[in-house]
Design a protein around this motif. Sequence first.
Motif, PDB file in Angstrom:
ATOM      1  N   TYR A  54      11.057   6.685  55.119  1.00 14.83           N
ATOM      2  CA  TYR A  54      10.698   5.615  56.039  1.00 14.83           C
ATOM      3  C   TYR A  54      11.770   4.534  56.136  1.00 14.83           C
ATOM      4  CZ  TYR A  54       6.106   7.669  56.533  1.00 14.83           C
ATOM      5  OH  TYR A  54       5.079   8.527  56.824  1.00 14.83           O
TER       6      TYR A  54
ATOM      7  N   THR B 296      -2.799   0.448  57.606  1.00  8.25           N
ATOM      8  CA  THR B 296      -2.658   1.711  58.321  1.00  8.25           C
ATOM      9  C   THR B 296      -3.992   2.052  58.967  1.00  8.25           C
ATOM     10  OG1 THR B 296      -3.215   3.028  56.378  1.00  8.25           O
ATOM     11  CG2 THR B 296      -0.875   2.586  56.767  1.00  8.25           C
TER      12      THR B 296
ATOM     13  N   LEU C 234       2.879   7.303  61.423  1.00 12.15           N
ATOM     14  CA  LEU C 234       3.070   7.934  60.121  1.00 12.15           C
ATOM     15  C   LEU C 234       3.188   9.439  60.305  1.00 12.15           C
ATOM     16  CD1 LEU C 234       0.369   5.964  58.143  1.00 12.15           C
ATOM     17  CD2 LEU C 234       2.845   5.651  57.984  1.00 12.15           C
TER      18      LEU C 234
END
Length: 66
Positions: free
Chosen positions: A2, A23, A43
């Motif tokens: 990431y 999230t 994601l």
Amino acid sequence: MYQDIIDGLVLPFGAEDVQGFFTKNNAFYIQLKTGEVFKAFDLVEDLRKSEFVQICKMIADKLLNI
């Protein structure tokens, strides 16, 4: 993984504007103090708690220009 995504993020606000991170539905969001929600990125997999914390730290560092 990431780090590249976070390096490429354009954040139209500063650290003082951020309330928190979360999230939802396979995306990473930044909650602003105004109540607005900024979708940072999608994601590619479910995150472990330690991965979530590391992403939060990377974004915080970016906001603080460390």
